[in-house]
Design a protein around this motif. Structure first.
Motif, PDB file in Angstrom:
ATOM      1  N   ARG A  68      14.477 -22.789 -36.730  1.00 23.16           N
ATOM      2  CA  ARG A  68      14.320 -21.341 -36.832  1.00 23.16           C
ATOM      3  C   ARG A  68      14.523 -20.841 -38.251  1.00 23.16           C
ATOM      4  NH1 ARG A  68      15.250 -18.491 -31.376  1.00 23.16           N
ATOM      5  NH2 ARG A  68      14.467 -20.143 -30.068  1.00 23.16           N
ATOM      6  N   THR A 127      11.310 -21.622 -40.161  1.00 22.06           N
ATOM      7  CA  THR A 127      10.184 -20.755 -39.839  1.00 22.06           C
ATOM      8  C   THR A 127      10.462 -19.293 -40.142  1.00 22.06           C
ATOM      9  OG1 THR A 127      10.997 -20.686 -37.577  1.00 22.06           O
ATOM     10  CG2 THR A 127       9.267 -22.246 -38.035  1.00 22.06           C
ATOM     11  N   LEU A 134      12.736 -17.308 -38.863  1.00 18.51           N
ATOM     12  CA  LEU A 134      13.234 -16.462 -37.779  1.00 18.51           C
ATOM     13  C   LEU A 134      14.699 -16.110 -37.992  1.00 18.51           C
ATOM     14  CD1 LEU A 134      11.600 -18.199 -34.695  1.00 18.51           C
ATOM     15  CD2 LEU A 134      11.063 -15.957 -35.593  1.00 18.51           C
ATOM     16  N   CYS A 175       3.591 -23.504 -36.500  1.00 19.90           N
ATOM     17  CA  CYS A 175       4.769 -23.940 -35.762  1.00 19.90           C
ATOM     18  C   CYS A 175       4.747 -23.517 -34.308  1.00 19.90           C
ATOM     19  CB  CYS A 175       6.039 -23.403 -36.421  1.00 19.90           C
ATOM     20  SG  CYS A 175       6.124 -21.623 -36.435  1.00 19.90           S
ATOM     21  N   ILE A 176       5.454 -24.289 -33.523  1.00 23.03           N
ATOM     22  CA  ILE A 176       5.773 -23.883 -32.161  1.00 23.03           C
ATOM     23  C   ILE A 176       7.278 -24.034 -32.032  1.00 23.03           C
ATOM     24  CG2 ILE A 176       5.435 -24.295 -29.717  1.00 23.03           C
ATOM     25  CD1 ILE A 176       2.886 -25.726 -30.359  1.00 23.03           C
ATOM     26  N   VAL A 177       7.974 -22.932 -31.847  1.00 20.36           N
ATOM     27  CA  VAL A 177       9.411 -23.006 -31.680  1.00 20.36           C
ATOM     28  C   VAL A 177       9.698 -22.999 -30.182  1.00 20.36           C
ATOM     29  CG1 VAL A 177      11.617 -21.937 -32.210  1.00 20.36           C
ATOM     30  CG2 VAL A 177       9.766 -21.810 -33.847  1.00 20.36           C
ATOM     31  N   GLU A 178      10.308 -24.046 -29.716  1.00 20.17           N
ATOM     32  CA  GLU A 178      10.519 -24.267 -28.283  1.00 20.17           C
ATOM     33  C   GLU A 178       9.173 -24.264 -27.561  1.00 20.17           C
ATOM     34  OE1 GLU A 178      14.996 -22.780 -27.478  1.00 20.17           O
ATOM     35  OE2 GLU A 178      13.502 -21.248 -27.802  1.00 20.17           O
ATOM     36  N   ASN A 179       9.076 -23.530 -26.455  1.00 22.14           N
ATOM     37  CA  ASN A 179       7.807 -23.564 -25.724  1.00 22.14           C
ATOM     38  C   ASN A 179       6.796 -22.651 -26.390  1.00 22.14           C
ATOM     39  OD1 ASN A 179       9.101 -25.171 -23.758  1.00 22.14           O
ATOM     40  ND2 ASN A 179      10.026 -23.306 -22.944  1.00 22.14           N
ATOM     41  N   GLU A 204       5.098 -19.781 -26.255  1.00 20.76           N
ATOM     42  CA  GLU A 204       5.126 -18.613 -25.382  1.00 20.76           C
ATOM     43  C   GLU A 204       4.038 -17.640 -25.778  1.00 20.76           C
ATOM     44  OE1 GLU A 204       8.613 -19.200 -26.689  1.00 20.76           O
ATOM     45  OE2 GLU A 204       9.759 -19.449 -24.841  1.00 20.76           O
TER      46      GLU A 204
END
Lengths: 325, 302
Positions: free
Chosen positions: B49, B52, B54, B82-86, B88
């Motif tokens: 995070r 990226t 966040l 990027c994909i942070v976690e799923n 969404e």
């Protein structure tokens, strides 16, 4: 920036919020139209059907009173205005007790301005940011090569656009639907405005006649302003509170307490600094006594403006600096 | 080093009084898959995070293709996917509208580029359906499509195989390898699964309690920790023989020795000559816990 606003509008429209709002409004307008129609029928029964004779009688009565010399300048002016209004009704064949669509819109907007429209606005505003948190899409949104303040600004401008659309929907629906029953006449009918209630007395020094469409225009402007302020407050809550339901609950409580407070707290002076007792701006135009003494149109607008500015500031400050988990 | 695409220097994050990330340093190179390995709560996601943008780091710097994430946010983000976690995405929009949404946030992406990306992840036939009707694997692919829209140099994937079925995991793995080897991307992948990292990555950083305790090639770090498990009969006698050559541990009826390819044949021959039957010989990938034990010298994972 236009592309970003386009994005936000796409999301608002995809969730069909505006359609739901239009449906709610249509149902309510239909209900009110029916109620108003019933009332008109009843009044006509009571007063007899010949309204022209009544208005004529009223004009004669006022003229007689005006010809008497012992009369304050103040009262004379007020009577003259009423005379002009009655004359207009007669000249243009408008029954003052039977509302046309414009009068219905005026009545509707006056009653909807402080509660119904803010509620509709809240439906859109309160999950504009928090839904991104709930979905998790905020993480995708904030990792694009776009600065955070631009993202929030695009959301805010989309909100303003939606508010304008909502108010337009309410106005158009109220006009079209009620016109079916009452007819569409009366856009130029004169409306008395400028009363200010001060300490139990009615101050009539500013009273004048304004044509209906102008009056409507002013009222819609004020209602729009109220809607923007309420929308901005919900928007702030949506930034501060990740849960849409909690944000909505708080805003709902504030709006309802506002209408309760307005009826109760005339002695609690400080309450006039709360935004929710200042939402009935159209009341100042139609001459309703303000909930707390000393409140004026200018005071309410200034106060709401301060609330607006503060919540916008907080929204941007928090959104651009917060850590997103 | 001109091929460094992502550089992290002395990255720290303090929340309240607690230091969550304690001074990370690492670099990503062009065309490599870099693994971030650690148990849950080690700080992998927090680190990602920060990479990226966040979360703001307390101190330290992150630069993507030479642009500092905090000072040149928009420029740095142009090189990052990027994909942070799923992934969404918006369930109430179609896959196409989702991509259009994110493409509008990038400087000048044409519809043709969007179509190319869709073909690249193989979502052509369902792209106009609403995302809520997608399977997890399809959402994952759509997520990757949005991450690849801007033709990034660095791709960050947080637990990319989470929740996928074995076929999906395999597909994802090939996909990521392909991106690194043929497209020259640097890919940073986080995982708490050792086997995952071992199959996918070139280099790996092992994180624990907010620190990187080791950065090395997968070869050095994991493969060398591999062991050979023997099941022999009789056990005691077999153990004595193997002890002559190397270190031996006995656990659950298995004898564990280091895995040295050329020696294994020799040892088994000796065992047979001594009249011991070998029932089973197995390569054992160390479990994460064991690896941590070795790297931290006995401190347990919690």
């Amino acid at each position: 920036m236009i592309k970003l606003i386009h994005n936000e509008m796409m999301k608002i429209l995809a969730r069909k919020r505006l359609i739901v709002i239009a449906l709610i409004t249509a149902v309510l307008v239909a209900l009110f139209t029916y109620a108003q129609y019933k009332e008109t029928l009843e009044r006509q029964e009571k007063l007899g059907s010949d309204w022209r004779a009544q208005v004529q009688a009223q004009i004669v009565d006022i003229s007689n009173r005006l010809s008497s010399s012992r009369m304050s300048e103040d009262l004379r002016e007020r009577l003259q205005i009423t005379l002009k209004q009655s004359q207009y009704y007669l000249d243009h064949d408008i029954n003052p007790t039977e509302p046309g669509a414009p009068s219905f819109v005026r009545m509707f907007i006056e009653n909807a301005g402080s509660m119904f429209i803010p509620l509709l606005v809240m439906v859109v505003a309160s999950d504009l940011v928090s839904s991104e948190h709930t979905l998790g899409s905020i993480k995708l949104l904030l990792t694009r090569p776009v600065k955070r303040w631009q993202i929030l600004l695009s959301k805010y401008l989309a909100l303003i656009l939606s508010i304008s659309i909502i108010i337009a929907i309410v106005g158009v629906l109220a006009y079209l639907l009620s016109g079916v029953v009452f007819g569409y006449r009366g856009m130029n009918a004169p409306i008395i405005t400028g009363f200010t209630a001060q300490g139990g007395n009615l101050d009539t020094s500013e009273v004048r006649l304004v044509s209906q469409w102008r009056f409507l225009f002013m009222e819609f402007g004020l209602v729009w302003f109220v809607a923007v302020v309420v929308g901005t407050l919900s928007f702030m809550l949506s930034v501060l509170i990740r849960s849409t339901a909690a944000g909505m609950g708080i805003m709902l409580a504030a709006l309802i307490s506002g209408s309760i407070l307005s009826n109760m707290v005339s002695s609690w002076e400080f309450a006039k600094y709360l935004f929710m007792v200042n939402l009935n701006l159209t009341g100042y135009l139609s001459g309703v006594a303000p909930p707390i003494e000393g409140m004026t149109l200018l005071f309410s607008i200034t106060l709401l403006f301060i609330w607006w500015l503060a919540s916008l500031f907080v929204s941007f400050l928090v959104f651009t600096t917060q850590d997103v988990y | 080093m001109t091929d460094v695409t992502l550089a992290v220097k002395n990255l720290r994050k303090t929340i309240g009084r607690k230091e969550i990330i304690k001074g990370l340093n690492f670099e990503l190179h062009k065309g490599e898959v870099f693994g971030f390995l650690g148990p849950n709560g080690a700080g992998k996601t927090t680190t990602i995070r920060m990479l990226t943008g966040l979360i703001k780091p307390t101190t330290g710097s992150i630069s993507i293709c030479g642009f500092d994430v905090r000072r040149d946010f928009t420029k740095a983000m142009q090189y990052l996917g990027c994909i942070v976690e799923n992934p969404e995405l918006y369930p109430y929009l179609s896959g196409w509208d989702n991509l259009l949404h994110f493409a509008r946030m990038l400087p000048s992406i044409s519809e043709k580029q969007i179509e190319e990306t869709i073909r690249f992840v193989g979502l052509d036939d369902r792209i106009h359906d609403k995302v809520k009707t997608y399977s997890l694997g399809m959402r994952q692919r759509l997520g990757i499509a949005q991450a690849l829209l801007n033709r990034p140099k660095v791709l960050i994937l947080d637990e990319p195989t989470n929740g996928l079925d074995p076929a999906g995991i395999r597909e994802m793995r090939q996909f990521i390898r392909n991106l690194a080897e043929n497209e020259g991307l640097s890919v940073l992948v986080s995982s708490h699964l050792l086997s995952e990292i071992q199959l996918l990555c070139d280099r790996v950083a092992i994180m624990q309690k907010g620190e990187i305790i080791s950065v090395d090639s997968v070869e050095n770090l994991l493969t060398k920790q591999e062991k050979l498990a023997w099941k022999v009969s009789p056990l005691q006698r077999g153990k004595e023989i193997l002890e002559r050559f190397t270190e031996v541990q006995v656990e659950d009826g298995y004898i564990f020795t280091p895995l040295i390819d050329e020696k294994a044949a020799e040892w088994s021959k000796t065992l047979m000559e001594e009249g011991i039957s070998i029932l089973e010989m197995n390569r054992k990938i160390p479990v994460l816990e064991d690896l941590f034990l070795q790297l931290t010298g006995g401190e347990t994972v919690d």
